[in-house]
Structure formats: structure tokens, C-alpha cells
Scaffold this active site. Sequence first.
Site, PDB file in Angstrom:
ATOM      1  N   ASN A 211      51.887  49.578  40.313  1.00 42.87           N
ATOM      2  CA  ASN A 211      52.084  49.315  41.738  1.00 42.87           C
ATOM      3  C   ASN A 211      53.436  49.233  42.130  1.00 42.87           C
ATOM      4  OD1 ASN A 211      53.129  46.703  41.163  1.00 42.87           O
ATOM      5  ND2 ASN A 211      51.110  45.893  41.016  1.00 42.87           N
ATOM      6  N   ARG A 212      53.650  49.046  43.414  1.00 40.72           N
ATOM      7  CA  ARG A 212      55.012  49.109  44.045  1.00 40.72           C
ATOM      8  C   ARG A 212      55.985  48.158  43.289  1.00 40.72           C
ATOM      9  NH1 ARG A 212      53.618  49.710  50.341  1.00 40.72           N
ATOM     10  NH2 ARG A 212      52.333  47.776  49.368  1.00 40.72           N
ATOM     11  N   GLU A 214      55.934  46.626  40.389  1.00 34.61           N
ATOM     12  CA  GLU A 214      56.092  47.184  38.923  1.00 34.61           C
ATOM     13  C   GLU A 214      56.930  48.371  38.709  1.00 34.61           C
ATOM     14  OE1 GLU A 214      51.782  45.662  37.348  1.00 34.61           O
ATOM     15  OE2 GLU A 214      52.121  47.771  37.927  1.00 34.61           O
ATOM     16  N   ASP A 279      42.730  47.367  37.993  1.00 30.20           N
ATOM     17  CA  ASP A 279      41.814  47.669  37.178  1.00 30.20           C
ATOM     18  C   ASP A 279      40.657  48.633  37.585  1.00 30.20           C
ATOM     19  OD1 ASP A 279      42.938  45.326  35.897  1.00 30.20           O
ATOM     20  OD2 ASP A 279      41.599  43.907  36.279  1.00 30.20           O
TER      21      ASP A 279
END
Length: 325
Positions: A211-212, A214, A279
Amino acid sequence: MVAVDKALPVQIDHRAPVLREQLVPARVLVVGDVMLDRYWFGDTTRISPEAPVPVVHVQHCEERLGGAANVARNIAALGAQANLIGMIGDDEAGRQLLKLLAESGVGAYLEQDDARLTTVKLRVVSRQQQLLRVDFEKKLTHEAPPAGLMGFKSLLATQDVVLLSDYGKGYLTAHVTEMIAAARVAGKPVLVDPKGDNWTPYRGASLITPNRTELRAVTGSWQSEDDLKQRVRQLRLALDIDALLLTRSEEGMTLYYADSALHINTVAREVYDVAGAGDTVIATLAALLAAGVPLVEAVIHANRAAGIVVGKLGTAAVKYDELFS
């Protein structure tokens, strides 16, 4: 290597279904940090006389699969075959987790460590709002036992796709690089849901899905879309990663491959809870790639699956009929 359409089409009809018959024989091996998600639901009508906190009158409880176990559950919900490697403790939560996996149709190959607690996330919810989360866990501080790696190698030949779900609890730390190398030698695509600011252990992965937050932890902040594209390209080249799918919450997601970038807007109608959305994205991708669906088409479907699951409360799965109705 993950197969990608060279043209990277901008428009794909996400309503065109992937046939159930394609998914039934598809096999995905999930490896990672498993956990149990517990929910206490109740009404809040007063403040405690003991402290300025709400009093929740718990009326019912639910238990769901979390972490890598939720990923495997999402794969099985779509009709594909999911096998799960991970670790639990010798405790009530671990036994409950095994029960839920069996009910979900997931093949469980879980090691049991008497010195470790099964990770549990307890959420207290009132009026569709999460008031509190309590975590019970004991992270691995030593190398994971070799049994997990042995089990991985024994199952690898029969799988179509490998999915590594890293929640930073320590299970993948010792052997993730070796697992990726073995899978690539065997010709199996490897999808990684990453954690932390050091992605060197994920070197050689076919696809990584940050995601952004991470991604920013690894590349630093970007100033523009062009800047972002260059940072992702440099990262992929440095780590020999074929493709990167950036999930961007309300902004949708962007697939980076070679020198191309394909952005897909979100299709979420109403957002209740983003827990577990990542997930669902990687699980959908893995199931569809294992079924022979091209990557770009699989990303389109995964984006729609994310839009469905954020409309549900808590960690949840998207079923075949929901995605392809």
C-alpha cells in the site's frame, strides 16, 4: 514470471466472468503469519464511573481468520484450492484457528510451537465503529523451525502460485529468500504482501503488492506520478521484481510493469472497514493467476473484489458469486 499483456489495455470489462471451472483446479500455496481475529459487538449507552471511557455491553462475539489465514480463506471462497503454511501456539486460539480453516476448506499445514502464543487481535465494536483493539502475540525472535521450509518444498511441485503474506510477526523472516528462490527455480510465480522498510529478502519475487504507506517506507516520499514511477522502476530493478501493484485506498490501484503503469480507479460504493482489503486483493490475484487469467485482467477483478470487501465489517472474504455476478 507473471504473464502480462504487453499492450497493458486501459479498459477491460470486469463483468466478464472467470469460469468456476477455471478456478476449481487452481492451486495456491500461502505461507505467512497466521492469526485469529476476534470481535466483541455491543451497545454503548453510558460512560464508566471508574474512568472516562465508554462501557460496552457485549451482546455477541465472532471469530474470523486473520493474516495469512484470511488470505487463504479468500482464495478458497473464490473456489480455488488454498494450502496454508504457518505457525500457531499450543493454545485455545490455535485450535480455534484450525477449526475455522477446516470449515473454510483451506488445507492447513501449521507448525505448533509450545513457546509461542497464537496471534490474536481482539476488536471491540459498537454501532459499526471499532472502539478498541487488543493484541495478544509473541513474535518469533529466533529462526523459524526448518519444518516450515521442508513442508514448503514438499508442497511446491503441486502448486500453481506461491503467495507470501508477511505481517511482520517473524515466521517468514528466516526463509523467505530461500522460498522465493526455490519457487522461481520450479517455475512458480511468487506474490508477496510485504512488511517493513527492508525488502531485500523479497528479491526475485514475481509481484509485490504494497500500500502507499508500505511503499513510502522503502522508496521515500514522491513528488509526482512521474517521480513515483521512476522510484518504483528503480526499486524493481534493484530487487529483480517483475511487477508491483500499488494499492491506493480510495484512489484505486496502479500496476507497474517494465516501463508501463496502469491505473485503475476504485469501484467501492460504500466503505465500512478497510481491514483485510489487502488480503482480498492479493488472494484474488493469486487465485486468478493460478487459473491462467492474465495479470492485467486479474488486477481489474482484484480491484473490484477490494471494492466489495471494504463494504463489509472486519476481515471478510469475497465469494465467487459476489465478484462475478
